[in-house]
Design a protein around this motif. Structure first.
Motif, PDB file in Angstrom:
ATOM      1  N   MET B  84       0.848  -1.196   0.000  1.00  0.00           N
ATOM      2  CA  MET B  84       0.000   0.000   0.000  1.00  0.00           C
ATOM      3  C   MET B  84       0.880   1.241   0.000  1.00  0.00           C
ATOM      4  O   MET B  84       1.044   1.919   1.011  1.00  0.00           O
ATOM      5  CB  MET B  84      -0.923  -0.032   1.213  1.00  0.00           C
ATOM      6  N   ALA B 254       9.704  -5.923  -3.525  1.00  0.00           N
ATOM      7  CA  ALA B 254      10.903  -6.159  -2.715  1.00  0.00           C
ATOM      8  C   ALA B 254      12.168  -6.186  -3.555  1.00  0.00           C
ATOM      9  O   ALA B 254      13.251  -5.859  -3.076  1.00  0.00           O
ATOM     10  CB  ALA B 254      10.762  -7.493  -1.988  1.00  0.00           C
ATOM     11  N   GLN B 356      15.408   2.125  -6.937  1.00  0.00           N
ATOM     12  CA  GLN B 356      15.179   2.775  -5.639  1.00  0.00           C
ATOM     13  C   GLN B 356      13.981   2.174  -4.916  1.00  0.00           C
ATOM     14  O   GLN B 356      13.965   2.087  -3.689  1.00  0.00           O
ATOM     15  CB  GLN B 356      14.942   4.272  -5.844  1.00  0.00           C
ATOM     16  N   VAL B 357      12.991   1.737  -5.674  1.00  0.00           N
ATOM     17  CA  VAL B 357      11.807   1.133  -5.056  1.00  0.00           C
ATOM     18  C   VAL B 357      12.220  -0.061  -4.205  1.00  0.00           C
ATOM     19  O   VAL B 357      11.928  -0.128  -3.009  1.00  0.00           O
ATOM     20  CB  VAL B 357      10.779   0.716  -6.134  1.00  0.00           C
ATOM     21  N   GLY B 358      12.909  -1.010  -4.835  1.00  0.00           N
ATOM     22  CA  GLY B 358      13.340  -2.196  -4.097  1.00  0.00           C
ATOM     23  C   GLY B 358      14.247  -1.837  -2.930  1.00  0.00           C
ATOM     24  O   GLY B 358      14.120  -2.384  -1.832  1.00  0.00           O
ATOM     25  N   GLU B 359      15.141  -0.876  -3.151  1.00  0.00           N
ATOM     26  CA  GLU B 359      16.107  -0.512  -2.111  1.00  0.00           C
ATOM     27  C   GLU B 359      15.430   0.104  -0.886  1.00  0.00           C
ATOM     28  O   GLU B 359      15.675  -0.289   0.250  1.00  0.00           O
ATOM     29  CB  GLU B 359      17.125   0.489  -2.680  1.00  0.00           C
ATOM     30  N   TYR B 360      14.585   1.087  -1.126  1.00  0.00           N
ATOM     31  CA  TYR B 360      13.997   1.798   0.010  1.00  0.00           C
ATOM     32  C   TYR B 360      12.870   1.003   0.673  1.00  0.00           C
ATOM     33  O   TYR B 360      12.643   1.141   1.877  1.00  0.00           O
ATOM     34  CB  TYR B 360      13.567   3.213  -0.403  1.00  0.00           C
ATOM     35  N   THR B 362      13.080  -2.139   1.072  1.00  0.00           N
ATOM     36  CA  THR B 362      13.848  -3.057   1.904  1.00  0.00           C
ATOM     37  C   THR B 362      14.454  -2.333   3.107  1.00  0.00           C
ATOM     38  O   THR B 362      14.465  -2.858   4.222  1.00  0.00           O
ATOM     39  CB  THR B 362      14.950  -3.720   1.043  1.00  0.00           C
ATOM     40  N   LEU B 363      14.944  -1.134   2.870  1.00  0.00           N
ATOM     41  CA  LEU B 363      15.491  -0.334   3.975  1.00  0.00           C
ATOM     42  C   LEU B 363      14.417  -0.087   5.033  1.00  0.00           C
ATOM     43  O   LEU B 363      14.631  -0.300   6.225  1.00  0.00           O
ATOM     44  CB  LEU B 363      16.020   1.005   3.446  1.00  0.00           C
ATOM     45  N   ASN B 364      13.240   0.348   4.597  1.00  0.00           N
ATOM     46  CA  ASN B 364      12.170   0.640   5.550  1.00  0.00           C
ATOM     47  C   ASN B 364      11.767  -0.591   6.342  1.00  0.00           C
ATOM     48  O   ASN B 364      11.551  -0.529   7.545  1.00  0.00           O
ATOM     49  CB  ASN B 364      10.956   1.219   4.819  1.00  0.00           C
ATOM     50  N   GLU B 438       8.204   1.808   0.390  1.00  0.00           N
ATOM     51  CA  GLU B 438       9.270   2.801   0.288  1.00  0.00           C
ATOM     52  C   GLU B 438       8.776   4.239   0.413  1.00  0.00           C
ATOM     53  O   GLU B 438       9.575   5.152   0.628  1.00  0.00           O
ATOM     54  CB  GLU B 438      10.014   2.635  -1.052  1.00  0.00           C
ATOM     55  N   THR B 439       7.459   4.463   0.267  1.00  0.00           N
ATOM     56  CA  THR B 439       7.001   5.860   0.247  1.00  0.00           C
ATOM     57  C   THR B 439       6.728   6.423   1.647  1.00  0.00           C
ATOM     58  O   THR B 439       6.311   7.571   1.777  1.00  0.00           O
ATOM     59  CB  THR B 439       5.753   6.044  -0.646  1.00  0.00           C
ATOM     60  N   GLU B 440       6.927   5.627   2.686  1.00  0.00           N
ATOM     61  CA  GLU B 440       6.715   6.132   4.047  1.00  0.00           C
ATOM     62  C   GLU B 440       8.029   6.676   4.617  1.00  0.00           C
ATOM     63  O   GLU B 440       9.099   6.110   4.397  1.00  0.00           O
ATOM     64  CB  GLU B 440       6.189   5.011   4.956  1.00  0.00           C
ATOM     65  N   SER B 441       7.919   7.765   5.364  1.00  0.00           N
ATOM     66  CA  SER B 441       9.114   8.388   5.932  1.00  0.00           C
ATOM     67  C   SER B 441       9.512   7.697   7.238  1.00  0.00           C
ATOM     68  O   SER B 441       8.721   6.971   7.852  1.00  0.00           O
ATOM     69  CB  SER B 441       8.839   9.860   6.209  1.00  0.00           C
TER      70      SER B 441
ATOM     71  N   PHE C   3       9.085   8.869  -5.381  1.00  0.00           N
ATOM     72  CA  PHE C   3       8.195   9.276  -4.296  1.00  0.00           C
ATOM     73  C   PHE C   3       8.710   8.783  -2.942  1.00  0.00           C
ATOM     74  O   PHE C   3       7.954   8.322  -2.107  1.00  0.00           O
ATOM     75  CB  PHE C   3       6.766   8.812  -4.592  1.00  0.00           C
ATOM     76  N   PRO C   5      10.590   9.744   0.521  1.00  0.00           N
ATOM     77  CA  PRO C   5      10.763  10.969   1.295  1.00  0.00           C
ATOM     78  C   PRO C   5      12.066  11.059   2.097  1.00  0.00           C
ATOM     79  O   PRO C   5      12.292  12.045   2.786  1.00  0.00           O
ATOM     80  CB  PRO C   5       9.565  10.918   2.249  1.00  0.00           C
ATOM     81  N   LEU C  26      21.789  -4.955   2.628  1.00  0.00           N
ATOM     82  CA  LEU C  26      20.510  -5.580   2.987  1.00  0.00           C
ATOM     83  C   LEU C  26      20.108  -6.659   1.987  1.00  0.00           C
ATOM     84  O   LEU C  26      19.203  -7.440   2.234  1.00  0.00           O
ATOM     85  CB  LEU C  26      19.404  -4.518   3.059  1.00  0.00           C
TER      86      LEU C  26
END
Lengths: 131, 495, 459
Positions: B84, B254, B356-360, B362-364, B438-441, C3, C5, C26
């Motif tokens: 989501m 992912a 970046q999608v997969g990276e962030y 996964t980071l989050n 990935e879109t959540e801070s 998108f 942040p 990771l």
């Protein structure tokens, strides 16, 4: 703790079997099974006259979070599905070994039946399953 | 007894007055002769039960209804397996240009080159990010794509005269759609176990494959939130036995831009464009379940597909172009408007954005997992990296405090956070499957940890606050048993 | 760009918390050999201004022709309020309403939708949607096999007057489970399904018959006679209907002389406030009688009470569905077309019984005007006698393809060429007009057709 009456026989899939005086057998699901399913909202029982094979799914018990087939532990012909359950599925929760029976059937002569367990063995099974 | 409705939940029918209506929207009345050529016996005699309300009444009613919902635009939605993420406004705005909305699906190709160019490029981009050789866009949801995928597997085996292959293997933690799809395709399902670290039991797989194996359906990273490390070995075992590999793309977010299903050895894949490519969930749909295939399955793709001729003219490829196709799965070409949104999203992200999608994501997920572990929560697979999602088990809380996963989930709603996925996969008791996207801070993730920590304290000190949650929502916990037993599926006017 | 942040400081802090030195670390459980090298065939990203420009150019290329094509997708006026409300973030970006307490808006709306669809079709219950009309026919056929317990044949009769794409989708969807779909011929002069064509099945086991009203040609079937024939022999009736037409036409729940009506009703909900948009997203609807509700696929919303006795809504009968019943579910459907149901519910609320009936009547009148005007052109006549709703088949004295191309060049999409789907009809064209077409629109078509015919003749 689940209620496991000593006078019945049991299957691994949590059905119980009672032999009636006229030679027909009555089948239901155990207290453990009804508890695992939660409040039943719908029960489908087979029509009289239907021939069922050993291990054939012949009834369905349904709660809001699960639905489960009930397998016939013996081959035979259905003589009666419990008419009470259409309007009162909770009878299976409240009285699984009494008013909540599912079906009666006339076993086929000489047909094989599932490995039925006496109460103490079923009790042990429930413990090993972590019930 | 059912209490009288308050204003918020009054039904649209309860605003109705005979003779009222949004009359500005209606065509002018016609004389009765306009329909007098229709035979009387084929006509309706009683009008349908539709509301008779003014336009403003309707606008207020539906606006108020919308305000009873959680949504991504208003709340954090860490629903595992559902991805989501933010649905960019531009995707909606530019997919709703009047020419796109007004285009009839059977309009000639001469009046669709703009739209078809978008669809063709979408096919090409999806091929590239998945490593597949062909893509079809018409399946309308994930499960629909699964159907297309398994149907292609069956068609492939049949085309080789290999008629016995009708078994589909799925891991026990698979999405429910996997076995349900196999059944719809006339296949038999065989489930295999996973080990304590969340990987497939290879010995069980070796024992399960054979001359009846049509294929295996896998999600990787799996529904347990971990990457199947021995995927190449899995592929070898299944391929050696003559089966094909199906990739359930539910978790593609992912690995987007990091690993491609085609490179892992998968023969067919469906993508949930409403997850990975950020088209809206719409309160349950529409989705889009595009499928991708390796070269050997390309002839069986569902039609229509968009082709390119002479480098500049786009046209539909249909029955004549793909005679071995599994056929049509939608009346026209699937959820075109959803596909346009996915196209716009992919073009905006571009190749850099993809990874970046997969990276962030996964980071989050790993950050949130670490913070929750530090806060005292139990990870289901503590030795593993999280993928884009992970599982927390509240088994201990359930046992020691009699506060369940359901209770935590409902209490989170009071904190303005949508519950994570609960009780899936069934394999892990009292589980929460958490996917932050990935879109959540970082702030939002920290707020989630704070909420969970506070609920844990409540569970210890004041458990009934948690077990009776939610307290601040439009309704409290609903009686599901009553809903299923005393079926009330439509409103009936009281006399 | 994606998108995301995060500031560099956020990333650093997050990596420190996790205890890794880079995001790359990771992914260390993924075999190195599998890692993506490049994604060259994906173009570089565009910002919002650039994508806006690109999409506007693409849209312009498609133009906005005057459209007389129907064949399963119909242009109607859509009140501005419908999509202004539907695209509110609280509807648009919400998830499936599994957490009922956080989804009462969507759930109540679906309950209202179910009420409207049940009434419109004259049935007891509606589900919360399927993918589209075509897939609804496939699901309806599978449901008939489950619900019609007396029939064992898995045979479904599909008259040739049913939308041929619907038949194709049903075959592709249900064929794998052994269902057989058999054609039934139509009358050459009336374009409807005659009882005579069914005679050969009189003594055979047939699970269900699909009856489309109005049918693919726009003609009106004798639904009562067909329903009586089916019910007399224990065959289910699967009705396929256009929801707009139901404001005028007898609802399937009343088909047949016994008043028993159809058993399953399906169709495409697109005419109810959903734009044409190249074929989707639309939504399929399905309604049935209460006795078959447990065989129905898809989500269903019910009204119940919460622990304090307040009325509320929740998904119910979920044990039919894949997330519980898995391999034994009624269907594999999960994601449906919820947002389109939102639009349709708002549309039906604005139209009401009167507005919908006026829309149906105006469409019928417009189609009558169109057919009269076109058949006044030399070499054009109706293919079938008898009443039609808002589309009709015309026969030409020469191939339709070149005429359509010539019309398209004049900004008019003149209809659907039937020569591939129904070669036996000759040079046949399916045309449609709804309330959106004015008298001057129709005049434009006639003028352009005369010009196009002349141009084709000259060529």
């Amino acid at each position: 703790m689940s209620n496991v009456p000593p006078d019945l026989q049991y299957t691994k899939t949590h059905e119980w079997v009672r032999t009636l005086p006229d030679g027909t057998v009555e089948i239901g699901i155990t207290d453990h099974a009804q508890h695992a399913l939660g409040d039943l909202v719908f029960v489908e029982v087979p029509e009289a006259g239907r021939a069922v094979a050993l291990g054939e799914p012949c009834a369905v018990v349904e709660s809001v979070k699960a639905a489960s087939d009930v397998y016939s532990p013996v081959a035979g012909e259905i003589t009666l599905g419990n008419p009470l359950l259409a309007g009162e599925p909770e009878a299976v929760n409240n009285d699984p070994y009494g008013k909540g029976w599912l079906m009666r059937l006339h076993p086929t002569k000489g047909a094989a039946s599932a490995d039925l367990m006496p109460a103490d063995k079923y009790q042990t099974l429930l413990q090993t399953e972590g019930g | 007894m059912m209490r009288t409705h308050d204003k918020a939940s009054k039904l649209i029918f309860e605003y109705s007055h005979p003779g009222r209506g949004a009359t500005d929207q209606w065509p002018q009345p016609l004389p009765a002769t306009a329909t007098s050529d229709l035979p009387q016996r084929l006509l309706r005699t009683k009008p349908p039960l539709l509301p008779e309300v003014g336009e403003l009444e309707a606008v207020r009613h539906f606006t108020r209804l919308s305000q009873l919902n959680f949504s991504i635009d208003t709340h954090f939605y860490p629903l595992g397996s559902c991805t989501m993420k933010y649905n960019p406004k531009a995707c909606n705005q530019y997919a709703m240009l009047p020419e796109f909305l007004g285009r009839h699906p059977l309009a000639p190709e001469s009046h669709g080159q703009g739209f078809l160019a978008c669809m063709y490029e979408l096919q090409e981009m999806l091929k590239e990010v998945t490593g597949m050789q062909g893509v079809a866009l018409s399946p309308m949801a994930g499960a629909h794509g699964e159907f297309a995928g398994v149907a292609m597997i069956r068609a492939y085996h049949r085309s080789r005269g290999d008629l016995a292959r009708n078994e589909i293997i799925v891991p026990e933690a698979a999405h429910g759609t996997n076995p349900a799809t196999a059944t719809m395709c006339g296949c038999i399902v065989r489930e295999i176990p996973v080990n304590d670290e969340g990987d497939i039991e290879l010995d069980a797989l070796r024992a399960a494959v054979g001359p009846n194996t049509a294929g295996i359906m896998l999600t990787n990273p799996s529904t347990l939130g971990v990457f199947e490390r021995r995927i190449e070995e899995v592929a070898r075992i299944v391929h050696t036995a003559g089966g094909l590999l199906y990739y359930d793309g539910a978790n593609l977010n992912a690995i987007l831009g990091k690993v491609r299903p085609g490179d892992m050895g998968f023969d067919v894949i469906h993508m949930n464009l409403h997850k990975t490519f950020s088209t809206p969930h719409g309160g349950g749909g529409p989705g889009a379940g595009a499928v991708g295939v390796s070269a050997r399955l390309r002839p069986f793709l569902p039609i229509p597909i968009v082709g390119l001729e002479e480098g500049h003219r786009y046209r539909w490829l249909a029955e004549k172009d793909l005679p071995q196709s599994i056929g049509r799965l939608s009346g026209f070409m699937g959820n075109a408007g959803v596909l346009l949104r996915a196209y716009i999203y992919m073009r905006m992200l571009g190749r850099e954005g993809m990874s970046q999608v997969g990276e962030y994501a996964t980071l989050n997920a790993n950050y949130l997992l670490t913070r929750l572990k530090q806060a005292g929560f139990d990870a289901a697979y503590p030795s593993r990296r999280a993928s884009h999602e992970f599982i927390i088990t509240l088994k201990r809380q359930a046992r020691e405090l009699d506060v369940t996963t359901m209770d935590f989930a409902k209490r989170l709603l009071d904190h303005g956070i949508h519950a994570p996925t609960t009780y899936f996969p069934l394999l892990v008791p009292e589980c929460l499957l958490i996917e932050p996207t990935e879109t959540e801070s970082k702030d939002v993730l920290d707020a989630f940890v704070a909420a969970m920590t506070q609920i844990q304290q409540e569970a210890e000190q004041e458990p009934e606050r948690v077990t009776s949650a939610p307290h601040t929502m439009p309704v409290r916990r609903l009686d599901d048993v009553r809903a299923a037993k005393q079926l009330d599926l439509r409103w009936k006017p009281t006399a | 760009m994606a998108f995301i942040p995060h500031t560099p400081a956020d990333v650093e802090a997050m990596l420190a918390t996790i205890g890794v030195s880079s995001i790359e670390q990771l992914f260390d459980e993924i075999p190195a050999s599998l890692r993506v090298k490049s994604l060259d065939r994906v173009p570089v990203g565009l910002n919002e201004m650039q994508i806006g420009r690109l999409m506007s150019e693409r849209a312009r290329a498609d133009g906005r022709p005057l459209c007389y094509i129907g064949a399963g997708a119909y242009e109607h006026h859509i009140p501005a309020a419908v999509w202004a409300l539907t695209t509110r973030g609280e509807f648009y970006s919400a998830y499936t309403p599994y957490q009922a307490e956080a989804s009462q808006g969507t759930l109540q709306l679906i309950y209202e939708y179910q009420t409207m669809m049940a009434s419109l079709t004259g049935m007891d219950v509606s589900n919360a949607s399927l993918y589209d009309g075509a897939s609804a026919v496939a699901e309806g056929s599978l449901m008939a096999v489950r619900a019609n317990r007396k029939s064992k044949s898995l045979r479904i009769l599909v008259p040739r007057t049913v939308n041929p794409q619907y038949r194709r989708v049903a075959v592709a969807t249900a064929g794998n489970q052994g269902l057989r779909f058999e054609d039934v011929a139509y009358t050459p002069d009336g374009g409807v399904t005659p009882l005579d064509a069914l005679k050969k099945y009189d003594s055979e086991d047939v699970t269900a018959i699909v009856i489309q009203q109005p049918n693919f040609f726009g003609q009106l079937e004798d639904v009562d006679a067909l329903t009586d024939w089916a019910h007399a022999k224990g065959t289910f009736v699967i009705a396929v209907v256009n929801p707009t037409s139901l404001a005028l036409l007898k609802p399937p729940g009343e088909w047949g002389s016994s008043g028993k009506g159809a058993d399953i009703v399906v169709g495409d909900g697109q005419p109810l406030g959903v734009p044409l948009s190249s074929g989707g997203p639309y939504f399929g609807f399905m309604t049935t009688r209460m006795e078959y509700v447990r065989q129905m696929p898809g989500r269903i919303v019910g009204r119940t009470v919460d622990v304090s006795g307040r009325a509320g809504f929740t998904l119910t009968l979920q044990a039919r569905e894949q997330h519980i019943r898995r391999a034994k579910a009624t269907s594999n459907i999960c994601t449906n077309q919820g947002l389109l149901v939102t639009a349709a519910t708002i549309y039906m609320s604005l139209m009401g019984p009167v507005g919908l009936e006026r829309t149906a009547a105006a469409s019928h009148a417009s189609a009558n005007d169109l057919v009269s005007a076109l058949t006044a052109v030399k070499g054009v006549r109706r293919a079938f006698a008898g009443p039609f709703f808002h589309e009709s088949v015309l026969l030409f004295d020469r191939p339709v393809g070149p005429i359509l191309t010539s019309l398209a060049n004049r900004g008019i999409l003149g209809g659907l060429d039937l020569s591939e789907l129904y070669p036996e009809l000759g040079y046949a064209l399916l045309v449609c007009a709804t309330e959106t077409k004015t008298k001057s629109d129709i005049e434009s078509y006639v003028t352009a057709l005369s010009e196009a015919a002349a141009a084709v003749r000259a060529a």
